[in-house]
Design a protein around this motif. Sequence first.
Motif, PDB file in Angstrom:
ATOM      1  N   GLN A  25      42.606  42.556  49.935  1.00 29.38           N
ATOM      2  CA  GLN A  25      41.578  42.449  48.901  1.00 29.38           C
ATOM      3  C   GLN A  25      40.406  41.605  49.369  1.00 29.38           C
ATOM      4  O   GLN A  25      39.281  41.837  48.952  1.00 29.38           O
ATOM      5  N   SER A  26      40.693  40.628  50.200  1.00 24.94           N
ATOM      6  CA  SER A  26      39.628  39.747  50.648  1.00 24.94           C
ATOM      7  C   SER A  26      38.813  40.430  51.743  1.00 24.94           C
ATOM      8  O   SER A  26      39.364  41.088  52.624  1.00 24.94           O
ATOM      9  N   PHE A  27      37.478  40.274  51.651  1.00 24.41           N
ATOM     10  CA  PHE A  27      36.609  40.967  52.611  1.00 24.41           C
ATOM     11  C   PHE A  27      36.924  40.577  54.045  1.00 24.41           C
ATOM     12  O   PHE A  27      36.952  41.411  54.943  1.00 24.41           O
ATOM     13  N   VAL A  28      37.141  39.284  54.267  1.00 25.82           N
ATOM     14  CA  VAL A  28      37.307  38.825  55.642  1.00 25.82           C
ATOM     15  C   VAL A  28      38.650  39.315  56.203  1.00 25.82           C
ATOM     16  O   VAL A  28      38.743  39.697  57.364  1.00 25.82           O
ATOM     17  N   MET A  29      39.683  39.343  55.344  1.00 27.94           N
ATOM     18  CA  MET A  29      40.972  39.874  55.806  1.00 27.94           C
ATOM     19  C   MET A  29      40.856  41.369  56.113  1.00 27.94           C
ATOM     20  O   MET A  29      41.456  41.876  57.062  1.00 27.94           O
ATOM     21  N   VAL A  81      29.257  39.874  53.297  1.00 26.51           N
ATOM     22  CA  VAL A  81      30.045  38.912  52.521  1.00 26.51           C
ATOM     23  C   VAL A  81      29.117  37.869  51.917  1.00 26.51           C
ATOM     24  O   VAL A  81      29.221  37.528  50.730  1.00 26.51           O
ATOM     25  N   VAL A  82      28.164  37.364  52.734  1.00 25.82           N
ATOM     26  CA  VAL A  82      27.231  36.354  52.221  1.00 25.82           C
ATOM     27  C   VAL A  82      26.406  36.944  51.085  1.00 25.82           C
ATOM     28  O   VAL A  82      26.230  36.321  50.025  1.00 25.82           O
ATOM     29  N   PHE A  85      28.572  37.450  48.003  1.00 27.64           N
ATOM     30  CA  PHE A  85      28.944  36.168  47.402  1.00 27.64           C
ATOM     31  C   PHE A  85      27.758  35.558  46.667  1.00 27.64           C
ATOM     32  O   PHE A  85      27.905  34.987  45.586  1.00 27.64           O
ATOM     33  N   ARG A  86      26.571  35.727  47.227  1.00 27.27           N
ATOM     34  CA  ARG A  86      25.378  35.175  46.588  1.00 27.27           C
ATOM     35  C   ARG A  86      25.099  35.909  45.272  1.00 27.27           C
ATOM     36  O   ARG A  86      24.731  35.304  44.282  1.00 27.27           O
ATOM     37  N   ASP A  91      34.636  37.251  46.334  1.00 25.93           N
ATOM     38  CA  ASP A  91      35.063  37.457  47.708  1.00 25.93           C
ATOM     39  C   ASP A  91      36.200  38.474  47.791  1.00 25.93           C
ATOM     40  O   ASP A  91      36.906  38.530  48.775  1.00 25.93           O
ATOM     41  N   THR A  92      36.389  39.252  46.747  1.00 24.32           N
ATOM     42  CA  THR A  92      37.406  40.304  46.825  1.00 24.32           C
ATOM     43  C   THR A  92      36.758  41.649  46.540  1.00 24.32           C
ATOM     44  O   THR A  92      35.751  41.733  45.830  1.00 24.32           O
ATOM     45  N   THR A  93      37.364  42.685  47.080  1.00 21.76           N
ATOM     46  CA  THR A  93      36.772  44.012  46.956  1.00 21.76           C
ATOM     47  C   THR A  93      36.821  44.514  45.520  1.00 21.76           C
ATOM     48  O   THR A  93      35.989  45.323  45.123  1.00 21.76           O
ATOM     49  N   GLU A  94      37.794  44.005  44.732  1.00 16.50           N
ATOM     50  CA  GLU A  94      37.923  44.483  43.356  1.00 16.50           C
ATOM     51  C   GLU A  94      36.701  44.140  42.510  1.00 16.50           C
ATOM     52  O   GLU A  94      36.386  44.849  41.559  1.00 16.50           O
TER      53      GLU A  94
ATOM     54  N   PHE B  30      48.590  39.411  58.520  1.00 16.68           N
ATOM     55  CA  PHE B  30      48.599  39.832  57.113  1.00 16.68           C
ATOM     56  C   PHE B  30      49.785  39.276  56.360  1.00 16.68           C
ATOM     57  O   PHE B  30      50.018  39.643  55.217  1.00 16.68           O
ATOM     58  N   MET B  35      44.556  31.590  55.421  1.00 16.58           N
ATOM     59  CA  MET B  35      43.591  32.515  55.999  1.00 16.58           C
ATOM     60  C   MET B  35      43.063  32.011  57.326  1.00 16.58           C
ATOM     61  O   MET B  35      42.739  32.808  58.207  1.00 16.58           O
ATOM     62  N   MET B  76      35.123  33.241  62.265  1.00 11.46           N
ATOM     63  CA  MET B  76      35.895  33.804  61.166  1.00 11.46           C
ATOM     64  C   MET B  76      36.620  32.699  60.397  1.00 11.46           C
ATOM     65  O   MET B  76      36.621  32.679  59.173  1.00 11.46           O
ATOM     66  N   MET B  80      36.308  31.665  56.508  1.00 15.76           N
ATOM     67  CA  MET B  80      37.462  31.525  55.628  1.00 15.76           C
ATOM     68  C   MET B  80      37.356  30.236  54.822  1.00 15.76           C
ATOM     69  O   MET B  80      37.551  30.216  53.615  1.00 15.76           O
ATOM     70  N   PHE B  83      34.416  30.589  52.128  1.00 18.13           N
ATOM     71  CA  PHE B  83      34.417  31.533  51.019  1.00 18.13           C
ATOM     72  C   PHE B  83      35.764  31.691  50.332  1.00 18.13           C
ATOM     73  O   PHE B  83      35.812  32.101  49.182  1.00 18.13           O
ATOM     74  N   MET B  84      36.849  31.434  51.017  1.00 16.59           N
ATOM     75  CA  MET B  84      38.146  31.812  50.450  1.00 16.59           C
ATOM     76  C   MET B  84      38.727  30.659  49.653  1.00 16.59           C
ATOM     77  O   MET B  84      38.460  29.503  49.918  1.00 16.59           O
ATOM     78  N   MET B  95      47.285  38.742  48.672  1.00 14.10           N
ATOM     79  CA  MET B  95      46.159  39.418  48.031  1.00 14.10           C
ATOM     80  C   MET B  95      46.064  40.838  48.560  1.00 14.10           C
ATOM     81  O   MET B  95      45.329  41.108  49.505  1.00 14.10           O
ATOM     82  N   HIS B  97      46.103  45.216  47.592  1.00 14.41           N
ATOM     83  CA  HIS B  97      46.074  46.306  46.626  1.00 14.41           C
ATOM     84  C   HIS B  97      46.584  47.561  47.320  1.00 14.41           C
ATOM     85  O   HIS B  97      46.631  47.631  48.542  1.00 14.41           O
TER      86      HIS B  97
END
Lengths: 101, 211
Positions: A25-29, A81-82, A85-86, A91-94, B30, B35, B76, B80, B83-84, B95, B97
Amino acid sequence: MTLATLLLLAAALIGIGIYGALSQQSFVMLMMGLELILNGVMLAAVAFWAFSGAGAPEGQLLTIIVMAVMAIEMTMGFALVVAVFRGKQADTTESLTGLKH
Amino acid sequence: MIESMSHGIGVDIAFLLLATLAVVTAWRVFRTDSMVRASFFLLVSFIAVGVIMILLAAEYLGVAMFFMMAVEMTVMALFMVMFMMNPAGLNPMNMVHQERISIGAGVVSFLVLSAMALLAVFPDRPVSAGLDPVRSLGNEMLGDSMLIFESAGLVLLTTMIGVVVLSSHRGRYGAATEGSLPPGLESGGDPAGKPEEDEDGEDGGHHHHHH
């Protein structure tokens, strides 16, 4: 270390990357999943260069190009992402339901 | 599969260990709670692949991989932290889906690619012993494939400009809205579609408006 074992390793990395890119779900992941896919692609390219391509220099050049693609993917991803976020403090795709923010 | 490269048993053992390391760390990316740790697991996976490239005599690419990934994963990890919500992994994190579809897609792509790797017949033309891989890559990049190489550089430059445009919240002459207020709905009226900042000022005493 044969071509088959190297390609199996590349396939495993690509498979894990596809799982990550689709499930996180997280963009960076999610970007980490894309990076893993490209990691497997680069390994497969070098394996083909070493075992099937008779050391043709274009094989190494292909890997360099994939590295450039990886760098572009990372920078564009972080910029998005920036920007997201702004705009949305998200920070999640949902939390993105449209392309416009 | 024909053993097509002459190398000792040591290379095979090293390859097995590195391949295991690359897959396990890639999986842990994962599965870890933190993170930041995930980005360092990814770095270890990339370094293992880089060492395998060096075992395959592609020294330049393997070393380039080390440098590029070390910097990339540090960036990266910084992102993390920025933002996380859970960079340190103090709480469990899961996290995801559409996990079942994702696992299915990953397994199916692994099986299809493995079947291709095992069943397809690839030509057996190993690197000749006299080839200097770094020299041949350099001659190719600044020789026949120079246009491709330069195009990659140009695309990277374009990316840099695009990234600055995307991530900067102000332009050269100020914010995006500066000096470009939409016209009012009636002539002389308030600008249309402008967020009403001054009206909800009862709890926003810390906003400083310069009029």
